[in-house]
Design a protein around this motif. Structure first.
Motif, mmCIF file in Angstrom:
data_model
loop_
_atom_site.group_PDB
_atom_site.id
_atom_site.type_symbol
_atom_site.label_atom_id
_atom_site.label_comp_id
_atom_site.label_asym_id
_atom_site.label_seq_id
_atom_site.Cartn_x
_atom_site.Cartn_y
_atom_site.Cartn_z
ATOM 1 N N HIS A 90 0.845 -1.187 0.000
ATOM 2 C CA HIS A 90 0.000 0.000 0.000
ATOM 3 C C HIS A 90 0.885 1.243 0.000
ATOM 4 O O HIS A 90 1.959 1.261 0.610
ATOM 5 C CB HIS A 90 -0.897 0.028 1.234
ATOM 6 C CG HIS A 90 -1.760 -1.181 1.384
ATOM 7 N ND1 HIS A 90 -3.097 -1.197 1.071
ATOM 8 C CD2 HIS A 90 -1.457 -2.449 1.819
ATOM 9 C CE1 HIS A 90 -3.593 -2.398 1.299
ATOM 10 N NE2 HIS A 90 -2.619 -3.169 1.757
ATOM 11 N N LEU A 101 1.121 4.997 1.311
ATOM 12 C CA LEU A 101 0.555 5.900 2.315
ATOM 13 C C LEU A 101 1.209 7.262 2.139
ATOM 14 O O LEU A 101 2.441 7.386 2.238
ATOM 15 C CB LEU A 101 0.812 5.353 3.721
ATOM 16 C CG LEU A 101 -0.052 5.907 4.847
ATOM 17 C CD1 LEU A 101 -1.515 5.536 4.629
ATOM 18 C CD2 LEU A 101 0.409 5.335 6.177
ATOM 19 N N ARG A 137 5.573 10.203 2.525
ATOM 20 C CA ARG A 137 5.031 9.124 1.696
ATOM 21 C C ARG A 137 5.848 7.856 1.944
ATOM 22 O O ARG A 137 7.078 7.884 1.995
ATOM 23 C CB ARG A 137 5.078 9.484 0.216
ATOM 24 C CG ARG A 137 4.167 10.625 -0.169
ATOM 25 C CD ARG A 137 4.325 11.003 -1.633
ATOM 26 N NE ARG A 137 3.712 10.012 -2.500
ATOM 27 C CZ ARG A 137 4.333 9.426 -3.525
ATOM 28 N NH1 ARG A 137 5.590 9.705 -3.783
ATOM 29 N NH2 ARG A 137 3.694 8.561 -4.273
#
Length: 731
Positions: free
Chosen positions: A448, A450, A458
């Motif tokens: 994922h 983020l 990030r």
């Protein structure tokens, strides 16, 4: 004119034989699954794969019973069965051959299926056919008495076997003795069948369809048969999907296999004991509530609302177990309502077994290939009310003109739609905004992105199921930072730093890591060091090294590592044992790290006396063992303390809180998640260096340290390959 009847062995003898056969059927399932669990990294899929085999073989046994009763004349089906059961005794004792152990990298599903077929396939198939054959025999020997009560007797034996395994068998005997114990029970069954055959005398049972009762029996319609299949399938899918949830998030142990399966079998006992024990009026609202509770307890249900609700292990076991009992009682209550006349008894059981087999295949083989994480549970949450609604529609027919049936159907439709919305939303929340998802035998892993508050925050995150298993910042100056459970402020980070301070100037360090994750610990590697990672799931290494579209969108801990590193595919314990066998002198590693988790579950086989002795043999005399014990459900510190004392280690527990990193110019980021580590050592110089590094963090309240003498010891014996006390470790 009715044909001759069997002379009628006494009913208690039928009941005793069916009880023993069912006891053996359900004792062997956790027995063999527990035996091979360490071979496959403690993966929850060991049990679901075993259930796939057992459900399929159960169907084959029912098919054999049905065909034998249909095509063989008189008492020959029963005589042939007694002979075949005796012949299958050549498979005893049921001890799996080590040739079935995985080498690493192969699909374990077919290894497990092949091992079970070779070890217990023939005896299990014949045991499965015993119940239907004897119930058919009983119906011929005792006309006018319902054989369905024997089905409740069968399931009573099954439940007692499941209870006996974790509470008695597993505690008292090791794997090989368990196999011999089961083999002795099989010999008892052979003796009981021999007595039944002798007492049956010379008179034959009536051929099917010959009695007045049988001539008047109503032939089941195709639609009715379809409902037999559907309700049986959903019963199996429900308990298997819940089992997967429990074992992925707590631990892969027989106790957690057995609770849902026992609830499933108890529901058979309740419903098949007689019509008065299943009431739609009572069970319908309770089952609706149970479906909502199962949805609520499943991890990730409130992610979309910004909530993180966690249930204790005991709450999960109790709520999931009660949910399975209520849901499967409805499944099997509806099945009992649709039961046929005695003439079609073996066909009924055959289709019930076929539905069970289909459910086992769906959860054990199809779901890992085509469904997202927990997809089979979401399927059950919607399909159970939908099939109940279809059953009511089939029965209601012309009575839809009446207000009562219309109101009931309207409520059923609304509830089914509600469960569809909730299940779909939950599945979407669990999937999140994954860049990549891969589900296989070892579970579901996903990557994922983020973003954080600003671009500098990030980061990529890897999840196994619903549990975070590593993260890396994408900003170039942040990339080298080891984060989450492995930062310099965690137990493992402090242990590696302390060992480097003591010995790193004199030699390159050799570090072994059981569990790769995204390779975060490679950030500690320096030129001249050697890092060796052991990872059972090939998909994890692929995730830790692949690019996600943008060339800069990838985990780089391994690529950036200054040390020499390798990844060994396979269960860490098995691979370490093989390496020690080829180099018996041992002493390979300076530091060995255990971080092999399956979602939130603990692979217990990595924490036993035998396992820790293997690690000790691999360590230098001044070597260090770091064990990650973070878990919301199980308190593992007392377990590790007990085995450390047993194997001659001293230990310290380090619990760090979440921390932001501001120690370098231009760096301000979340670097540490809360984590618990146990550090085992034998060198006092290392202990002093570690204490020096920990002292300022303890003083600032960022680290809690407990020395070994202050850690409580788990009650009972030290955990071994044949003994573990999960109940005593639950939080």
């Amino acid at each position: 004119m009715a044909g001759p009847r069997i002379s009628g062995p006494p009913a208690p003898l039928f009941a005793a034989t069916i009880f023993v056969s069912s006891f053996l059927i359900f004792l062997v399932q956790p027995l063999l699954s527990r035996t091979i669990l360490p071979w496959h990294g403690g993966s929850p899929a060991v049990w679901t794969t075993a259930l796939l085999f057992f459900q399929t073989t159960l169907f084959a046994g029912y098919a054999y019973a049905h065909l034998a009763r249909r095509f063989l004349p008189g008492a020959w089906p029963f005589r042939l069965h007694a002979i075949l059961v005796l012949a299958a005794a050549v498979a005893l004792p049921i001890i799996p051959a080590e040739t079935w152990q995985p080498r690493g990298g192969e699909d374990p599903t077919w290894l497990i299926v092949g091992m079970l077929a070779a070890t217990v396939g023939a005896p299990f198939l014949l045991l499965a056919g015993t119940g239907p054959l004897l119930q058919s025999w009983f119906a011929a020997a005792h006309p006018g008495r319902s054989p369905f009560a024997l089905f409740a007797t069968s399931n009573t034996g099954s439940v007692l076997a499941l209870a006996a395994y974790p509470l008695v068998v597993e505690r008292l005997w090791g794997g090989e003795r368990q196999a011999w114990l089961w083999s002795g029970g099989y010999v008892l069954l052979v003796a009981l069948l021999a007595v039944l055959t002798i007492l049956s005398g010379r008179r034959e049972p009536a051929p099917p369809g010959q009695t007045a009762t049988e001539r008047s029996a109503e032939r089941p319609t195709p639609g009715r048969r379809a409902f037999w299949l559907g309700w049986s399938l959903l019963g199996v899918v429900s308990f298997m999907a819940v089992t997967l949830q429990l074992t992925e998030n707590i631990a892969t142990l027989p106790l957690l296999w057995i609770v849902p399966l026992a609830a499933y079998l108890v529901s058979f006992i309740i419903t098949f004991a007689g019509e008065r024990f299943y009431s739609r009026r009572v069970l319908s609202p309770l089952t609706a509530l149970a479906l909502l509770v199962v949805w609520a307890v499943t991890p990730g249900q409130f992610v979309g609302l910004g909530l993180d609700l966690a249930f204790s292990a005991w709450a999960q076991i109790g709520l999931f177990g009660a949910g399975v009992l209520l849901v499967t009682t409805t499944c099997h209550g509806e099945l009992f309502r649709l039961r046929p006349d005695a003439e079609y008894l073996t066909e009924f059981y055959l289709l019930v077994a076929a539905g069970g087999m289909a459910g086992g295949i769906l959860v054990g083989a199809v779901a890992p290939a085509v469904l997202p994480a927990a997809g089979e549970l979401h399927l059950a949450l919607v399909a159970v009310p939908a099939l109940f609604l279809a059953t009511r529609l089939r029965e209601t027919g012309r009575r839809l003109q009446s207000r009562g049936p219309r109101a009931g159907l309207a409520i059923g439709i609304l509830f089914t739609v509600l469960m569809g919305i909730l299940a779909t939303r939950q599945a979407a929340d669990l999937a999140g905004d994954a860049l990549h998802t891969h589900r296989n035998f070892f579970g579901t892993i996903s990557a994922h992105l983020l973003d954080g508050d600003t671009d500098r925050h990030r980061r990529l995150i890897m999840k196994h199921g619903a549990t975070k298993h590593g993260a890396q910042y994408l900003k170039e100056s942040y990339r080298p930072l080891p984060t989450t459970y492995y930062s310099p402020f965690t137990g493992v980070g402090l242990a590696l730093t302390a060992y480097q301070e003591l010995h790193g100037q004199d030699r390159g360090l050799k570090v072994g890591v059981v569990g790769l994750g995204v390779g975060t610990l490679a950030a500690y590697g320096r030129a001249g060091d050697t890092y060796r990672f052991y990872e059972i799931n090939p998909a994890v290494q692929e995730l830790a090294t692949r690019t996600y579209g943008d060339p800069d969108l990838r985990f780089t801990y391994l690529a950036d590592c200054q040390a020499d590193w390798t990844v060994v595919t396979g269960d860490g314990r098995l691979q370490l044992a093989r390496e020690l066998a080829s180099a018996p002198a041992g002493g390979t590693f300076d530091v060995l790290v255990l971080d092999a988790f399956t979602s939130g579950a603990i692979p217990v086989h990595l924490l036993t006396r035998e396992a820790v002795q293997l690690y000790a043999d691999h360590l230098r005399t001044d070597g260090v063992l770091a064990v990650h014990v973070s878990n919301k459900s199980i308190d593992l510190a007392p377990v590790i303390k007990r085995v450390a004392d047993d194997r001659g280690f001293r230990c310290v527990q380090a619990v760090n809180e979440r921390r932001d990193f501001t120690d370098a110019p231009g760096v301000d980021c979340d670097i540490s998640n809360r984590s618990e580590w146990m550090i085992l050592y034998r060198d006092e110089d290392f202990a002093r260096e570690l204490a020096t590094l920990m002292r300022p963090l303890v003083r600032e309240g960022e680290l809690a340290v407990t020395r070994g003498e202050n850690i409580p010891v788990l009650a009972g014996r030290v955990w071994t390959d044949d003994y573990s006390n999960l109940l005593g470790a639950l939080r």
